[in-house]
Design a protein around this motif. Structure first.
Motif, PDB file in Angstrom:
ATOM      1  N   SER A 450       5.242  -3.436  20.974  1.00  0.00           N
ATOM      2  CA  SER A 450       5.402  -2.416  20.102  1.00  0.00           C
ATOM      3  C   SER A 450       6.403  -2.868  19.094  1.00  0.00           C
ATOM      4  O   SER A 450       6.473  -2.757  18.065  1.00  0.00           O
ATOM      5  N   THR A 451       7.415  -3.554  19.685  1.00  0.00           N
ATOM      6  CA  THR A 451       8.667  -4.234  19.073  1.00  0.00           C
ATOM      7  C   THR A 451       8.121  -4.880  18.031  1.00  0.00           C
ATOM      8  O   THR A 451       8.532  -5.409  16.854  1.00  0.00           O
ATOM      9  N   PHE A 452       7.078  -5.742  18.235  1.00  0.00           N
ATOM     10  CA  PHE A 452       6.389  -6.940  17.498  1.00  0.00           C
ATOM     11  C   PHE A 452       6.129  -6.205  16.152  1.00  0.00           C
ATOM     12  O   PHE A 452       6.448  -6.424  15.102  1.00  0.00           O
ATOM     13  N   PHE A 453       5.309  -5.036  16.059  1.00  0.00           N
ATOM     14  CA  PHE A 453       5.142  -4.348  15.049  1.00  0.00           C
ATOM     15  C   PHE A 453       6.033  -3.668  14.274  1.00  0.00           C
ATOM     16  O   PHE A 453       5.978  -3.323  13.346  1.00  0.00           O
ATOM     17  N   HIS A 454       7.034  -3.152  15.282  1.00  0.00           N
ATOM     18  CA  HIS A 454       8.074  -2.079  14.563  1.00  0.00           C
ATOM     19  C   HIS A 454       8.836  -2.710  13.658  1.00  0.00           C
ATOM     20  O   HIS A 454       9.151  -2.723  12.534  1.00  0.00           O
ATOM     21  N   ALA A 455       9.575  -4.181  14.016  1.00  0.00           N
ATOM     22  CA  ALA A 455      10.491  -4.743  13.273  1.00  0.00           C
ATOM     23  C   ALA A 455      10.463  -6.213  13.319  1.00  0.00           C
ATOM     24  O   ALA A 455      11.253  -7.201  12.918  1.00  0.00           O
ATOM     25  N   SER A 456       9.505  -7.045  14.038  1.00  0.00           N
ATOM     26  CA  SER A 456       9.540  -8.293  14.188  1.00  0.00           C
ATOM     27  C   SER A 456       8.890  -9.549  13.357  1.00  0.00           C
ATOM     28  O   SER A 456       8.879 -10.365  13.028  1.00  0.00           O
ATOM     29  N   LEU A 457       8.012  -8.494  12.419  1.00  0.00           N
ATOM     30  CA  LEU A 457       6.981  -9.116  11.619  1.00  0.00           C
ATOM     31  C   LEU A 457       7.832  -9.993  10.230  1.00  0.00           C
ATOM     32  O   LEU A 457       7.567 -10.927  10.076  1.00  0.00           O
ATOM     33  N   PRO A 458       8.806  -9.168   9.734  1.00  0.00           N
ATOM     34  CA  PRO A 458       9.458  -9.699   8.685  1.00  0.00           C
ATOM     35  C   PRO A 458      10.233 -10.906   9.246  1.00  0.00           C
ATOM     36  O   PRO A 458      10.209 -12.091   8.523  1.00  0.00           O
ATOM     37  N   ALA A 459      10.748 -10.965  10.465  1.00  0.00           N
ATOM     38  CA  ALA A 459      11.358 -12.201  11.013  1.00  0.00           C
ATOM     39  C   ALA A 459      10.403 -13.386  11.324  1.00  0.00           C
ATOM     40  O   ALA A 459      10.702 -14.501  11.074  1.00  0.00           O
ATOM     41  N   LEU A 460       9.302 -13.069  11.591  1.00  0.00           N
ATOM     42  CA  LEU A 460       8.218 -14.168  11.821  1.00  0.00           C
ATOM     43  C   LEU A 460       7.774 -14.526  10.611  1.00  0.00           C
ATOM     44  O   LEU A 460       7.827 -15.811  10.556  1.00  0.00           O
ATOM     45  N   VAL A 461       7.837 -13.934   9.645  1.00  0.00           N
ATOM     46  CA  VAL A 461       7.128 -14.285   8.168  1.00  0.00           C
ATOM     47  C   VAL A 461       8.165 -15.391   7.666  1.00  0.00           C
ATOM     48  O   VAL A 461       8.234 -16.322   7.176  1.00  0.00           O
ATOM     49  N   ASN A 462       9.631 -14.920   7.922  1.00  0.00           N
ATOM     50  CA  ASN A 462      10.541 -15.622   7.665  1.00  0.00           C
ATOM     51  C   ASN A 462      10.679 -17.108   8.126  1.00  0.00           C
ATOM     52  O   ASN A 462      10.912 -18.013   7.543  1.00  0.00           O
ATOM     53  N   ALA A 463      10.559 -16.956   9.442  1.00  0.00           N
ATOM     54  CA  ALA A 463      10.640 -18.260  10.210  1.00  0.00           C
ATOM     55  C   ALA A 463       9.411 -19.418   9.839  1.00  0.00           C
ATOM     56  O   ALA A 463       9.582 -20.484   9.840  1.00  0.00           O
ATOM     57  N   VAL A 464       8.114 -18.669   9.401  1.00  0.00           N
ATOM     58  CA  VAL A 464       7.045 -19.638   8.970  1.00  0.00           C
ATOM     59  C   VAL A 464       7.614 -20.124   7.744  1.00  0.00           C
ATOM     60  O   VAL A 464       7.421 -21.232   7.505  1.00  0.00           O
ATOM     61  N   TYR A 465       8.021 -19.181   6.823  1.00  0.00           N
ATOM     62  CA  TYR A 465       8.426 -19.507   5.566  1.00  0.00           C
ATOM     63  C   TYR A 465       9.477 -20.794   5.530  1.00  0.00           C
ATOM     64  O   TYR A 465       9.394 -21.668   4.719  1.00  0.00           O
ATOM     65  N   ASN A 466      10.608 -20.646   6.338  1.00  0.00           N
ATOM     66  CA  ASN A 466      11.587 -21.361   6.490  1.00  0.00           C
ATOM     67  C   ASN A 466      11.557 -22.614   7.206  1.00  0.00           C
ATOM     68  O   ASN A 466      12.465 -23.115   7.582  1.00  0.00           O
ATOM     69  N   ARG A 467      10.278 -22.915   7.934  1.00  0.00           N
ATOM     70  CA  ARG A 467       9.839 -23.810   8.778  1.00  0.00           C
ATOM     71  C   ARG A 467      10.832 -23.713  10.063  1.00  0.00           C
ATOM     72  O   ARG A 467      11.351 -25.098  10.386  1.00  0.00           O
ATOM     73  N   ALA A 468      10.975 -22.799  10.717  1.00  0.00           N
ATOM     74  CA  ALA A 468      11.889 -22.759  11.869  1.00  0.00           C
ATOM     75  C   ALA A 468      11.373 -23.414  12.849  1.00  0.00           C
ATOM     76  O   ALA A 468      10.082 -23.256  13.071  1.00  0.00           O
ATOM     77  N   ASN A 469      12.164 -24.097  13.712  1.00  0.00           N
ATOM     78  CA  ASN A 469      11.370 -24.662  15.150  1.00  0.00           C
ATOM     79  C   ASN A 469      11.618 -23.809  16.118  1.00  0.00           C
ATOM     80  O   ASN A 469      12.863 -23.823  17.026  1.00  0.00           O
ATOM     81  N   VAL A 470      10.748 -22.581  16.491  1.00  0.00           N
ATOM     82  CA  VAL A 470      11.298 -21.582  17.286  1.00  0.00           C
ATOM     83  C   VAL A 470      10.045 -21.347  18.205  1.00  0.00           C
ATOM     84  O   VAL A 470       8.981 -21.463  17.806  1.00  0.00           O
ATOM     85  N   VAL A 471      10.128 -20.601  19.674  1.00  0.00           N
ATOM     86  CA  VAL A 471       8.984 -20.101  20.261  1.00  0.00           C
ATOM     87  C   VAL A 471       9.162 -18.656  20.376  1.00  0.00           C
ATOM     88  O   VAL A 471      10.229 -18.246  20.588  1.00  0.00           O
ATOM     89  N   PHE A 472       8.024 -18.094  20.036  1.00  0.00           N
ATOM     90  CA  PHE A 472       8.134 -16.462  20.209  1.00  0.00           C
ATOM     91  C   PHE A 472       7.182 -15.958  21.305  1.00  0.00           C
ATOM     92  O   PHE A 472       6.001 -16.089  20.851  1.00  0.00           O
ATOM     93  N   VAL A 473       7.516 -15.611  22.302  1.00  0.00           N
ATOM     94  CA  VAL A 473       6.727 -15.153  23.395  1.00  0.00           C
ATOM     95  C   VAL A 473       6.635 -13.490  23.125  1.00  0.00           C
ATOM     96  O   VAL A 473       7.378 -13.035  23.444  1.00  0.00           O
ATOM     97  N   VAL A 474       5.500 -13.079  22.976  1.00  0.00           N
ATOM     98  CA  VAL A 474       5.196 -11.682  22.739  1.00  0.00           C
ATOM     99  C   VAL A 474       4.713 -11.067  23.830  1.00  0.00           C
ATOM    100  O   VAL A 474       3.745 -11.547  24.458  1.00  0.00           O
ATOM    101  N   LEU A 475       5.587 -10.289  24.616  1.00  0.00           N
ATOM    102  CA  LEU A 475       5.047  -9.624  25.998  1.00  0.00           C
ATOM    103  C   LEU A 475       4.310  -8.373  25.731  1.00  0.00           C
ATOM    104  O   LEU A 475       4.720  -7.231  25.515  1.00  0.00           O
ATOM    105  N   ASP A 476       3.119  -8.638  25.593  1.00  0.00           N
ATOM    106  CA  ASP A 476       2.031  -7.549  25.119  1.00  0.00           C
ATOM    107  C   ASP A 476       1.665  -6.948  26.310  1.00  0.00           C
ATOM    108  O   ASP A 476       0.489  -7.207  27.043  1.00  0.00           O
TER     109      ASP A 476
END
Length: 622
Positions: A450-476
């Motif tokens: 639920s948090t992924f859809f709520h507010a994590s999407l912009p940060a995910l797009v930001n990470a992809v765009y800026n080539r961040a080296n991160v792991v995101f575990v979505v607890l679904d």
């Protein structure tokens, strides 16, 4: 109770939760749209209306949705208002922060159909990360704030708030607190209107609705005129009143604090003049002035910030009235109040003693409290988040572990200790974007579905765009679990039970350019560990979706289907290494000082413990 909430029996008295009373008030007010993102202490309002809309279909029709976040919920209700319909949205206090961008600008735009935004504040932070006082939004956005003091007022004042909104063309904040939301009381029902949700013809009005600077400058002046007219209206509003006897000292109380004040005065056997305020912005200054002008001193009783106190102090200076409030230590600045807190403050003003020596009572209670066993919050038996965090801890070592708001925040506790940061909804992965640039450690962030859809999407797009080296575990766990299992876009059901279009997290991640995406059932510990290892080795953004239904819902689903939940048991092969207790800590696993055993009444049958036991001493019960 739901049957009372939809009971069409004007004059009937029923016992309702505060949130149920608000839902009933929305129904009696004839709402057209209710939208919300669930957040304690507001969640039961949308949940109650979600059930009510099905039962009232064809009689009192309205649209209800669980929105993806509070900003969207606010904007959905704005859409109703601009079309001349009654729109209402609900959220907890920090949710208003998410909606604030729309809130401030909509005040300039102005309401057409009534618009009410519920802000459920949380004094004492029972389920929140801060204790902000959202009455300040009223001053900052220049809009009215209405505060009920009881379940009866909670129901009645919803309709009043809509009337104020429509009379003056402004949005209204309907501010509650946890003790009102989750308290219960007798409520006299009004009539449920009969209406259809009929679509209106759209009427364009760009000069007010398109907030380019030229229009906004003009609308600011209009808003200032509106709020002054509201102030004049509040001076004579039936929502405020003066009661009590004749004395040179009095009390001003707002919101739920009015109820505490009434009881405190009763215990003190005092009949002081009492001004009850339910319209705290704009403050009815003339009413306050008239009240204090004949007094020598006034106690200001309100929870959280000295919001009313600061304004009353400015007025009182002209009359030489002594103010007894938070500023001079008569009432605390923090946490929710109790009757004894208020009684002590009023007694101090009167230079008398409270009816009981509460400090002694509280001190005696401490010894009794120590006798009770500790009950820290823990993951439910079979919770998939516990399995996910176990795997992360086994693999991650000393990596940076930001997380988010949800059940999974419990991962901060022992033995998992797999949550390093929790700031706000969506903040965990946003912070990860920055951490990845400045720490040597790998960054492994966690957030719920639920948090992924709520507010994590912009940060995910930001990470992809800026080539961040991160792991995101979505607890679904396929629900908004912490607030009561409400639906979200990752599910196939909507607010009134209709079918939704499910949006899959892994599809979204791939669509925004994440190259490493893996879906794993966290109950399979080895696969979960391997997925995280692979994600850590990936150069760039890696997303692991740990998908397994919430254990509570999984149990209900199996019981509904008649599937036997087969518990596990500890066999004689157990060598008491206690790994299952010290490193996994499922509540169903018990160590009594001599033996390790599994409480079969709690066991969800997930089987994770069998994979953790190095001796394979845990097996399905016969």
């Amino acid at each position: 109770m739901l049957k009372e909430v939809v009971l069409d029996a004007p004059g009937e008295k029923v016992f309702l939760l505060g949130n149920e009373a608000i839902a009933r008030g929305a129904i009696e007010a004839g709402i057209d749209i209710y939208s919300a993102y669930p957040g304690t202490p507001s969640s039961e309002i949308v949940d109650t209306l979600s059930q009510a809309c099905r039962l009232l279909k064809g009689k009192m029709d309205f649209y209800l949705e669980y929105s993806v976040n509070e900003k969207v919920a606010f904007e959905v209700a704005v859409g109703a208002s601009l079309a001349g319909k009654r729109g209402m949205c609900g959220m907890k206090h920090v949710g208003v922060n998410v909606a604030a961008d729309a809130l401030f600008s909509f005040a300039y735009m102005g309401a057409r159909g009534g618009f009410v935004c519920i802000s459920a504040d949380d004094p004492s932070m029972h389920s929140s990360q801060n204790e902000q006082d959202n009455r300040w939004y009223g001053i900052a956005a220049k809009i009215p704030v209405v505060e009920p003091t009881s379940p009866q007022e909670a129901k009645d004042y919803v309709g009043k708030a809509f009337e104020i909104s429509e009379k003056f063309g402004v949005p209204v904040i309907f501010r509650t607190v946890t003790r009102l939301n989750h308290g219960s009381g007798v409520v006299e029902l009004g009539k449920i209107p009969e209406k259809k949700l009929e679509k209106a013809e759209w009427k364009r009005n760009p000069p007010t609705d398109v907030l380019v600077p030229g229009n906004a400058r003009r609308q600011k002046l209009v808003l200032l005129e509106k709020i002054e007219k509201v102030r004049e209206y509040f001076e004579k509003s039936e929502l405020n009143w003066i009661e009590g006897g004749d004395s040179d000292k009095g009390v001003i109380a707002s919101g739920i604090a009015y109820r505490y004040t009434k009881e405190a005065l009763n215990r003190l056997e005092k009949d002081l003049p009492l001004l009850k305020l339910s319209t705290t912005n704009p403050l009815p200054e003339k009413l306050v002035e008239d009240f204090i002008s004949n007094l020598d001193g006034v106690a200001i009783v309100e929870e959280l910030d000295p919001f009313v106190e600061m304004q009353v102090r400015a007025i009182a200076g002209e009359y030489g009235v002594e103010i007894y409030g938070k500023k001079n230590g008569h009432f605390p600045m923090h946490y929710e109040y109790t009757v004894h807190t208020v009684e002590k403050g009023i007694a101090m003003m009167l230079d008398e003693s409270a009816s009981v020596c509460y400090d002694e009572v509280i001190e005696k209670a401490k010894s009794a409290n120590q006798m009770a066993p500790l009950r820290p919050p823990v993951f439910c038996p079979g919770c998939p988040h516990a399995a996910s965090y176990y795997a992360i801890k086994e693999v991650a070592g000393e990596e940076a572990l930001p997380s988010d708001i949800g059940c999974y925040t419990l991962g901060v506790n022992r033995p998992f200790e797999a949550v390093d940061i929790t700031l706000c909804m969506g903040g965990g992965f946003g912070i990860s974007n920055g951490l990845s640039r400045v720490v040597k450690n790998k960054v492994i962030a966690t957030a719920g579905d639920s948090t992924f859809f709520h507010a994590s999407l912009p940060a995910l797009v930001n990470a992809v765009y800026n080539r961040a080296n991160v792991v995101f575990v979505v607890l679904d766990n396929s629900t908004t679990a912490m607030t009561g299992h409400q639906p979200h876009p990752g599910m196939d059901v909507r607010g009134c039970g209709e079918e939704g279009h499910r949006v899959r997290i892994e599809d979204v991640a791939r669509a925004v350019g994440v190259e490493f995406v893996e879906v794993v059932n966290p109950y399979n510990i080895r696969k979960m560990e391997n997925a995280i290892k692979s994600a850590m080795e990936h150069d760039g953004v890696a997303v692991v979706v740990a998908r397994q239904l919430c254990a509570i819902l999984w149990n209900r689903e199996r019981k509904r289907k008649g599937v036997r939940i087969r518990p596990f048991e500890v066999t004689e092969d157990c060598v008491k290494c206690l790994k299952c207790v010290s490193q996994f800590a499922c509540p169903a696993i018990v160590y009594d000082g001599e033996n390790v055993w599994i409480d079969e009444t709690l066991c969800a049958g997930c089987g994770v413990c069998t994979q953790i036991c190095p001796e394979r001493a845990i097996k399905p019960a016969r």
